[in-house]
Design a protein around this motif. Structure first.
Motif, mmCIF file in Angstrom:
data_model
loop_
_atom_site.group_PDB
_atom_site.id
_atom_site.type_symbol
_atom_site.label_atom_id
_atom_site.label_comp_id
_atom_site.label_asym_id
_atom_site.label_seq_id
_atom_site.Cartn_x
_atom_site.Cartn_y
_atom_site.Cartn_z
ATOM 1 N N LYS A 44 34.514 38.855 36.587
ATOM 2 C CA LYS A 44 33.851 36.758 36.350
ATOM 3 C C LYS A 44 34.658 36.551 34.924
ATOM 4 O O LYS A 44 35.245 35.425 34.716
ATOM 5 C CB LYS A 44 32.697 37.405 35.677
ATOM 6 N N ALA A 79 38.102 32.222 42.533
ATOM 7 C CA ALA A 79 38.495 33.452 42.620
ATOM 8 C C ALA A 79 39.127 33.618 43.490
ATOM 9 O O ALA A 79 40.156 34.649 43.383
ATOM 10 C CB ALA A 79 37.019 33.843 43.267
ATOM 11 N N SER A 80 39.489 32.777 44.994
ATOM 12 C CA SER A 80 40.259 33.066 45.576
ATOM 13 C C SER A 80 41.658 32.577 44.913
ATOM 14 O O SER A 80 42.621 33.343 45.138
ATOM 15 C CB SER A 80 40.197 32.000 46.760
ATOM 16 N N GLN A 81 42.178 32.051 43.478
ATOM 17 C CA GLN A 81 42.716 32.006 43.160
ATOM 18 C C GLN A 81 43.608 33.478 42.757
ATOM 19 O O GLN A 81 44.632 33.725 42.397
ATOM 20 C CB GLN A 81 43.380 30.985 41.745
ATOM 21 N N LEU A 82 42.928 34.337 42.161
ATOM 22 C CA LEU A 82 42.982 35.474 41.106
ATOM 23 C C LEU A 82 43.354 36.511 42.695
ATOM 24 O O LEU A 82 43.960 36.975 42.752
ATOM 25 C CB LEU A 82 41.510 35.713 41.022
ATOM 26 N N VAL A 83 42.428 36.214 43.884
ATOM 27 C CA VAL A 83 42.695 37.093 44.926
ATOM 28 C C VAL A 83 44.189 36.742 45.591
ATOM 29 O O VAL A 83 44.912 37.936 45.527
ATOM 30 C CB VAL A 83 41.333 36.561 45.752
ATOM 31 N N MET A 84 44.388 35.301 45.757
ATOM 32 C CA MET A 84 45.939 35.769 45.659
ATOM 33 C C MET A 84 46.543 36.071 45.727
ATOM 34 O O MET A 84 48.397 36.815 45.624
ATOM 35 C CB MET A 84 46.201 34.577 46.823
ATOM 36 N N GLN A 85 46.490 35.432 43.868
ATOM 37 C CA GLN A 85 47.921 36.048 43.519
ATOM 38 C C GLN A 85 47.972 37.684 42.892
ATOM 39 O O GLN A 85 48.726 38.396 42.800
ATOM 40 C CB GLN A 85 46.896 35.785 41.878
ATOM 41 N N ALA A 86 46.822 38.170 43.229
ATOM 42 C CA ALA A 86 46.523 39.986 43.236
ATOM 43 C C ALA A 86 47.244 40.515 44.389
ATOM 44 O O ALA A 86 48.297 41.553 44.445
ATOM 45 C CB ALA A 86 44.958 40.308 43.522
ATOM 46 N N LEU A 87 46.940 40.116 45.973
ATOM 47 C CA LEU A 87 47.365 40.258 46.828
ATOM 48 C C LEU A 87 49.261 39.704 47.016
ATOM 49 O O LEU A 87 50.010 40.437 47.676
ATOM 50 C CB LEU A 87 47.222 39.364 47.998
ATOM 51 N N GLY A 88 49.186 38.788 46.772
ATOM 52 C CA GLY A 88 50.605 38.255 46.167
ATOM 53 C C GLY A 88 51.911 39.193 46.001
ATOM 54 O O GLY A 88 53.117 39.593 46.191
ATOM 55 N N VAL A 105 41.035 32.679 32.903
ATOM 56 C CA VAL A 105 42.545 33.557 33.615
ATOM 57 C C VAL A 105 43.039 32.089 34.699
ATOM 58 O O VAL A 105 44.650 31.534 34.342
ATOM 59 C CB VAL A 105 42.934 34.135 33.779
ATOM 60 N N PHE A 106 41.979 32.225 35.478
ATOM 61 C CA PHE A 106 42.302 31.130 37.164
ATOM 62 C C PHE A 106 41.164 30.082 36.876
ATOM 63 O O PHE A 106 40.961 29.194 38.265
ATOM 64 C CB PHE A 106 41.740 31.958 38.159
ATOM 65 N N ILE A 110 38.432 35.680 35.501
ATOM 66 C CA ILE A 110 38.509 34.658 36.772
ATOM 67 C C ILE A 110 38.474 33.500 35.448
ATOM 68 O O ILE A 110 39.588 32.560 35.571
ATOM 69 C CB ILE A 110 37.619 35.078 37.155
#
Lengths: 136, 136
Positions: free
Chosen positions: B92, B103-112, B98-99, B95
């Motif tokens: 939390k 949360a979704s931005q973090l997720v996409m960054q992590a996946l990318g 940094v973002f 996020i």
DNA sequence: TTGTGTTTACGAAAATATTCGTAGGTTTGT
DNA sequence: ACAAACCTACGAATATTTTCGTAAACACAA
């Protein structure tokens, strides 16, 4: 005898501190700004003196986290590291230290605890489909 | 006159430092351990003296991050905060800082950025489907 | 018993991060 | 010109985190 070799492509560690990250966030958001500009934003969320902000930005300049234009009376600062790259490094470090390197665990933790809304979930799903397509 | 009220349900901030988190990770992984146990693991990845580890764990005990059984000669320490809850709080905070809370931005960054493998992606997809089902 | 090795406790040094006071220069308005 | 307002530079005080030296207690083997 040994010699230290400085490699050109040695990925440079971007390691902003907590406070430095706050400033980077403001600069990424607002673009080139003076110390006062930045300080006025910071003031809203925390309580620190003007010279504190100034000093921080000077240190960040020395560390090459920021660029600045000193031709004007009030120097104008700009982030010298990209938001994407910085976030990437921070995420990597975070995943390593908190989730022992497992990105998917982070993702699930992030999705689970944060009541992510429908729109966000859709974005993520779309993103996953994209990834899958590309990997075929 | 004022009086400080200590609320029962005030969610306690779990804020381990970098080094403290390393120790928590070891304890979550290995279960109850002595200082020496922990130190032997720590030694593999970093280079610090025994008393350093000891001191850290004593501090963590004072902060209630750890419990300990002092009846034996070599005290046995256990994590006193759950891994899930701690990770949740850290995510939390991460996020937010940094973002900007997304949360979704973090997720996409992590996946990318992380070449997440197929198996991990599958897990995530399954997880998303679960969430969707539940929200219907 | 005596020495070797292991433990805890504790204080303080060292390293890092944050905050701010003060000096000196520039700009602006009167 | 002069004062008020604003700016940078810089050193140093504070706060926080990490590291370690040393002393004292205990176990165990010779």
């Amino acid at each position: 005898m040994y010699e230290l070799i400085r490699r050109k492509n040695m990925a440079e560690q971007i390691k902003p501190t907590e406070s430095e990250l706050e400033i980077l966030n403001i600069l990424w958001d607002k673009g080139p700004s003076t110390v006062r500009d930045v300080h006025e934003v910071l003031e809203q969320s925390k309580d620190a003196g003007y010279t504190t902000t100034l000093k921080l930005m000077q240190i960040m300049y020395e560390k090459k986290l920021l660029k600045r234009d000193a031709t004007t009376k009030s120097h104008v600062y700009t982030a010298n590291v990209s938001q994407e790259k910085t976030q990437g490094q921070l995420v990597k470090k975070f995943i390593d230290s908190v989730f022992n390197g497992s990105a998917s665990q982070l993702v699930m933790q992030a999705l689970g605890n944060h009541k992510t809304n429908k729109k966000e979930l859709d974005e993520i799903r779309k993103y996953l489909e994209e990834m899958e397509k590309r990997s075929k």
